[in-house]
Design a protein around this motif. Sequence first.
Motif, PDB file in Angstrom:
ATOM      1  N   ALA A 123       0.834  -1.204   0.000  1.00 24.44           N
ATOM      2  CA  ALA A 123       0.000   0.000   0.000  1.00 24.44           C
ATOM      3  C   ALA A 123       0.864   1.249   0.000  1.00 24.44           C
ATOM      4  O   ALA A 123       0.643   2.179  -0.784  1.00 24.44           O
ATOM      5  CB  ALA A 123      -0.917  -0.005   1.221  1.00 24.44           C
ATOM      6  N   VAL A 124       1.873   1.271   0.838  1.00 24.81           N
ATOM      7  CA  VAL A 124       2.662   2.495   0.958  1.00 24.81           C
ATOM      8  C   VAL A 124       3.506   2.705  -0.301  1.00 24.81           C
ATOM      9  O   VAL A 124       3.661   3.831  -0.771  1.00 24.81           O
ATOM     10  CB  VAL A 124       3.500   2.489   2.259  1.00 24.81           C
ATOM     11  N   LEU A 125       4.007   1.621  -0.879  1.00 21.69           N
ATOM     12  CA  LEU A 125       4.787   1.781  -2.105  1.00 21.69           C
ATOM     13  C   LEU A 125       3.891   2.231  -3.257  1.00 21.69           C
ATOM     14  O   LEU A 125       4.276   3.075  -4.070  1.00 21.69           O
ATOM     15  CB  LEU A 125       5.498   0.476  -2.464  1.00 21.69           C
ATOM     16  N   GLY A 126       2.678   1.672  -3.291  1.00 21.36           N
ATOM     17  CA  GLY A 126       1.723   2.108  -4.306  1.00 21.36           C
ATOM     18  C   GLY A 126       1.441   3.595  -4.172  1.00 21.36           C
ATOM     19  O   GLY A 126       1.384   4.329  -5.166  1.00 21.36           O
ATOM     20  N   LEU A 127       1.337   4.044  -2.934  1.00 26.00           N
ATOM     21  CA  LEU A 127       1.071   5.459  -2.691  1.00 26.00           C
ATOM     22  C   LEU A 127       2.228   6.336  -3.187  1.00 26.00           C
ATOM     23  O   LEU A 127       2.012   7.417  -3.738  1.00 26.00           O
ATOM     24  CB  LEU A 127       0.855   5.666  -1.189  1.00 26.00           C
ATOM     25  N   VAL A 128       3.446   5.834  -3.004  1.00 26.57           N
ATOM     26  CA  VAL A 128       4.610   6.588  -3.492  1.00 26.57           C
ATOM     27  C   VAL A 128       4.525   6.753  -5.013  1.00 26.57           C
ATOM     28  O   VAL A 128       4.736   7.844  -5.547  1.00 26.57           O
ATOM     29  CB  VAL A 128       5.911   5.867  -3.078  1.00 26.57           C
ATOM     30  N   VAL A 129       4.176   5.674  -5.707  1.00 26.36           N
ATOM     31  CA  VAL A 129       4.070   5.754  -7.169  1.00 26.36           C
ATOM     32  C   VAL A 129       2.934   6.689  -7.577  1.00 26.36           C
ATOM     33  O   VAL A 129       3.085   7.512  -8.489  1.00 26.36           O
ATOM     34  CB  VAL A 129       3.835   4.358  -7.784  1.00 26.36           C
ATOM     35  N   VAL A 130       1.796   6.570  -6.892  1.00 29.96           N
ATOM     36  CA  VAL A 130       0.653   7.424  -7.233  1.00 29.96           C
ATOM     37  C   VAL A 130       1.031   8.895  -7.082  1.00 29.96           C
ATOM     38  O   VAL A 130       0.777   9.715  -7.959  1.00 29.96           O
ATOM     39  CB  VAL A 130      -0.560   7.081  -6.344  1.00 29.96           C
ATOM     40  N   ASN A 131       1.696   9.228  -5.962  1.00 32.35           N
ATOM     41  CA  ASN A 131       2.057  10.629  -5.756  1.00 32.35           C
ATOM     42  C   ASN A 131       3.077  11.117  -6.774  1.00 32.35           C
ATOM     43  O   ASN A 131       3.147  12.310  -7.060  1.00 32.35           O
ATOM     44  CB  ASN A 131       2.590  10.840  -4.337  1.00 32.35           C
ATOM     45  N   ALA A 132       3.867  10.193  -7.321  1.00 31.66           N
ATOM     46  CA  ALA A 132       4.822  10.599  -8.350  1.00 31.66           C
ATOM     47  C   ALA A 132       4.127  10.808  -9.692  1.00 31.66           C
ATOM     48  O   ALA A 132       4.598  11.573 -10.531  1.00 31.66           O
ATOM     49  CB  ALA A 132       5.925   9.566  -8.478  1.00 31.66           C
ATOM     50  N   MET A 133       2.999  10.121  -9.927  1.00 31.88           N
ATOM     51  CA  MET A 133       2.351  10.178 -11.244  1.00 31.88           C
ATOM     52  C   MET A 133       1.201  11.172 -11.297  1.00 31.88           C
ATOM     53  O   MET A 133       0.715  11.485 -12.377  1.00 31.88           O
ATOM     54  CB  MET A 133       1.811   8.801 -11.633  1.00 31.88           C
ATOM     55  N   LYS A 134       0.757  11.639 -10.107  1.00 31.85           N
ATOM     56  CA  LYS A 134      -0.480  12.412 -10.115  1.00 31.85           C
ATOM     57  C   LYS A 134      -0.316  13.706 -10.911  1.00 31.85           C
ATOM     58  O   LYS A 134       0.653  14.440 -10.746  1.00 31.85           O
ATOM     59  CB  LYS A 134      -0.918  12.568  -8.663  1.00 31.85           C
ATOM     60  N   HIS A 135      -1.240  13.933 -11.828  1.00 29.85           N
ATOM     61  CA  HIS A 135      -1.226  15.089 -12.735  1.00 29.85           C
ATOM     62  C   HIS A 135       0.108  15.260 -13.443  1.00 29.85           C
ATOM     63  O   HIS A 135       0.538  16.371 -13.711  1.00 29.85           O
ATOM     64  CB  HIS A 135      -1.601  16.367 -11.987  1.00 29.85           C
ATOM     65  N   SER A 136       0.760  14.143 -13.750  1.00 31.46           N
ATOM     66  CA  SER A 136       1.993  14.238 -14.532  1.00 31.46           C
ATOM     67  C   SER A 136       1.893  13.299 -15.719  1.00 31.46           C
ATOM     68  O   SER A 136       2.190  12.107 -15.604  1.00 31.46           O
ATOM     69  CB  SER A 136       3.196  13.870 -13.675  1.00 31.46           C
ATOM     70  N   PRO A 137       1.441  13.810 -16.900  1.00 32.18           N
ATOM     71  CA  PRO A 137       1.296  12.928 -18.055  1.00 32.18           C
ATOM     72  C   PRO A 137       2.617  12.266 -18.442  1.00 32.18           C
ATOM     73  O   PRO A 137       2.628  11.103 -18.854  1.00 32.18           O
ATOM     74  CB  PRO A 137       0.818  13.878 -19.155  1.00 32.18           C
ATOM     75  N   TRP A 138       3.722  12.993 -18.269  1.00 32.14           N
ATOM     76  CA  TRP A 138       5.026  12.428 -18.639  1.00 32.14           C
ATOM     77  C   TRP A 138       5.306  11.186 -17.783  1.00 32.14           C
ATOM     78  O   TRP A 138       5.565  10.098 -18.300  1.00 32.14           O
ATOM     79  CB  TRP A 138       6.117  13.487 -18.461  1.00 32.14           C
ATOM     80  N   LEU A 192      13.008   1.090 -22.540  1.00 34.71           N
ATOM     81  CA  LEU A 192      12.619   1.909 -21.390  1.00 34.71           C
ATOM     82  C   LEU A 192      13.156   3.329 -21.524  1.00 34.71           C
ATOM     83  O   LEU A 192      12.462   4.301 -21.238  1.00 34.71           O
ATOM     84  CB  LEU A 192      13.150   1.298 -20.093  1.00 34.71           C
ATOM     85  N   LEU A 193      14.401   3.436 -21.993  1.00 37.53           N
ATOM     86  CA  LEU A 193      14.976   4.770 -22.167  1.00 37.53           C
ATOM     87  C   LEU A 193      14.207   5.534 -23.245  1.00 37.53           C
ATOM     88  O   LEU A 193      13.941   6.733 -23.102  1.00 37.53           O
ATOM     89  CB  LEU A 193      16.459   4.675 -22.524  1.00 37.53           C
ATOM     90  N   LEU A 194      13.823   4.813 -24.303  1.00 37.79           N
ATOM     91  CA  LEU A 194      13.007   5.458 -25.339  1.00 37.79           C
ATOM     92  C   LEU A 194      11.663   5.901 -24.761  1.00 37.79           C
ATOM     93  O   LEU A 194      11.128   6.945 -25.130  1.00 37.79           O
ATOM     94  CB  LEU A 194      12.780   4.505 -26.505  1.00 37.79           C
ATOM     95  N   ALA A 195      11.132   5.079 -23.838  1.00 39.31           N
ATOM     96  CA  ALA A 195       9.832   5.423 -23.235  1.00 39.31           C
ATOM     97  C   ALA A 195       9.933   6.712 -22.429  1.00 39.31           C
ATOM     98  O   ALA A 195       8.983   7.505 -22.400  1.00 39.31           O
ATOM     99  CB  ALA A 195       9.343   4.283 -22.347  1.00 39.31           C
ATOM    100  N   VAL A 196      11.082   6.932 -21.775  1.00 35.22           N
ATOM    101  CA  VAL A 196      11.255   8.178 -21.024  1.00 35.22           C
ATOM    102  C   VAL A 196      11.205   9.361 -21.996  1.00 35.22           C
ATOM    103  O   VAL A 196      10.506  10.360 -21.758  1.00 35.22           O
ATOM    104  CB  VAL A 196      12.590   8.180 -20.251  1.00 35.22           C
ATOM    105  N   ALA A 197      11.915   9.236 -23.128  1.00 37.80           N
ATOM    106  CA  ALA A 197      11.899  10.310 -24.118  1.00 37.80           C
ATOM    107  C   ALA A 197      10.499  10.454 -24.714  1.00 37.80           C
ATOM    108  O   ALA A 197       9.987  11.567 -24.880  1.00 37.80           O
ATOM    109  CB  ALA A 197      12.921  10.022 -25.207  1.00 37.80           C
ATOM    110  N   GLY A 198       9.856   9.305 -25.005  1.00 33.26           N
ATOM    111  CA  GLY A 198       8.506   9.333 -25.579  1.00 33.26           C
ATOM    112  C   GLY A 198       7.504  10.000 -24.650  1.00 33.26           C
ATOM    113  O   GLY A 198       6.595  10.700 -25.097  1.00 33.26           O
ATOM    114  N   GLY A 199       7.704   9.811 -23.340  1.00 33.61           N
ATOM    115  CA  GLY A 199       6.825  10.452 -22.364  1.00 33.61           C
ATOM    116  C   GLY A 199       6.887  11.966 -22.491  1.00 33.61           C
ATOM    117  O   GLY A 199       5.870  12.653 -22.366  1.00 33.61           O
TER     118      GLY A 199
END
Lengths: 698, 63
Positions: free
Chosen positions: A185-200, A238-245
């Motif tokens: 749960a706590v790790l999921g929360l860390v990911v959610v807070n990193a992704m929230k309102h961040s399309p990249w 994965l590196l391409l995905a970072v650029a694609g983001g």
Amino acid sequence: MGQPTAVRTIRQPWAILLWTAISILGASAVGGIALSRGETINSLWFIVAAVCVYAIGYRFYSAFIAAKVLVLDPTRATPAERFNDGRDFVPTNKWVVFGHHFAAIAGPGPLIGPTLAAQFGYLPGTLWILIGAVLGGCVQDFVTLFFSTRRNGRSLGQMARDELGPIGGIAALIGVMMIMVILIAVLGLVVVNAMKHSPWATSTVAATIPIAILIGLYMRNVRPGRVLEGTLIGVTLLLLAVAGGGWIDHHPTLRVWFDYDGPTLALMIIAYGFVAAVAPVWLLLAPRDYLSTFMKIGTVIALAVAIVILRPDVQMPALTQFIDGTGPIFGGTLFPFVFITIACGAISGFHSLIASGTTPKLLANERDIRFIGYGAMMMESFVAIMAMIAATVLDPGVYFAINSPTGVVGATAAEAVAKISSWGFPVTVEQMELLAKEMGEESLFARTGGAPSLAVGMASIFSRAFGEGMLAMWYHFAIMFEALFILTTLDAGTRVGRFMLQDLLGNVVPALGRTSWYPSVLFTSACVVSAWGYFLYMGTIDPLGGINSLWPLFGISNQMLAAIALCVGTTILVKSGKLRYAWVTGLPLTWLVIITTSAAWEKLFSPEVRIGFLSHARDLADKLAAGALPPDKLASAPHLIFNDRLDAALTAFFLIATWVLVLDMLRVCYCAVRGHKHPPLSEAPHVPSRLVEDWVRD
Amino acid sequence: MNNVYWWHKLWSGLRQVSGDDAYERYLAHWQERHAHEDRQPLDRKRFFKAEQARKWNGVRRCC
């Protein structure tokens, strides 16, 4: 032959000189860190202090444990030698085992804990990471690995049952299941807070799923078992995905598809977790694990190199005023909360699950246990030191602006900077806007959880060391890297939770115990996912940030697991007639019991609403009854009240389980010392090793 | 000569850590222990399938 590993006495003058020099250097580095006030301090001192402390700990303390306490016996055949089946039990080169073991124990924990604990200043966390690892965490891993090796690679739960009796066994089993739920749960929360309102960030993390599936198919059907090839392709993608983001983020229509708020992302993670847990391992979990392991080790090495090249100055003061318990990221005083917040990196009970069961089956020789058990934990502790550096080289005002939840500093940027500046950590709205723009994010305010601030720290270190002007790329690379192995832990943890639940339920309904029966797989996976999903979702709607309640709970449960491992270790030492050395595990155990008990007590009964679960529930209930809540909080209040009470119940469970185990251990030890009836030692009989040294150790 | 030796060592170490050479090691083990038995070793694909199922049956990753 015949002579167990002995502490080599230092006779050569140069060795005495060398170790004296290391001791003086280490002492001055630690002293410099501890006594520096006012002026900024260079991060190189942290590295020097850490390396010297580890060197001394490894050279002297681990040698003492190996020779006197555990008495490692190189002439004794290991389980890998006796049961060599070419697959599960295989005598393996010690460097290879070290690599496996380190990759297994080091997850996101040592990166997040120190980042959060930096709210107290750099000093308390750093000292705890160093001392806790050398005297506690490394010892726990070392003794658990050793005792499990002597018991044919039995798991911690089995050892607890054999050595302590059924009570210890049950406490260990339920404890492991609970910690799994909280951890995910706590790790999921860390990911959610990193992704929230961040399309990249969201699109990059989403892209890791098809990439992993592609690699899974490649390694299964196209080129079976070509792990390195597959991983190389995956890492490139994965590196391409970072650029694609980045491209998606700049695309006006596409970016909307990946722009979500916290609760929505939580529901997506929950759905993903369920699908990942019931999908076959080769499709998602195994390939993702290869990718995340490579990424993790590569990034950790790159971070170490960058810190050494760059030697950035630490901006955070040694101690902040938040040691009084008013910290914005999580409430609670320095003691005991710094010791709960930093679990992984100092002492992490979870390691005992890897050190028992998986790693012992690979050891070629007992002598390697010191290097692998003690050494790998030292490495993890070093990762934690680097995370501490990455968090404290940030401007403190920026650090607090990123990590403070809106419930504490206010919802608007102007409110937040005013509040943070009033604490003596000046920061401006323009500064935060510029930083967010550089990192390619809309806003960096209130991104609680540690991942975004760590990513900002890493991005600024990487971009200065390896290429200016790529800040946004490095930032999202760091987010992707953290999300990648957090999601691996999430999949793997859900699966382990499912196996345990199936095992448990199998006692009642035998059909549910069949791990391959699909209805049972679906049912038990749904149970495990809804357990952690519940805490994750509640974390995203909690105005105090979720991390405030979940991370301490995770710390307490992880330290409880460490207490179980040390209880088992102490019991075995006492039963083997080594009462005079029982302090080696007994002292860290005592410390853990003190900190978990006081932290659990405060989380239960503190009158401060940000610390005590029950007082927070009471406060909310009172406000609800008085009609003092704003309309937007009215709907969630009953859920939050229930959640607080549930958290309190869990804390009470951890507290009681720890004490039951400790008392059970004392009972067994008392019986052993007095010669009363007690469970006998379950050590496997001595079989002489027949492996020719040069062949195995190559 | 010495350089080649170290590169080779590094490469084989990397293959061993990542599990890239797991099938070769399995075959070597099979030849050594089970070659006299009236059976065939698993082929690469089936070995890898079984290996993945075995590896993930338990706690493999930590926090």
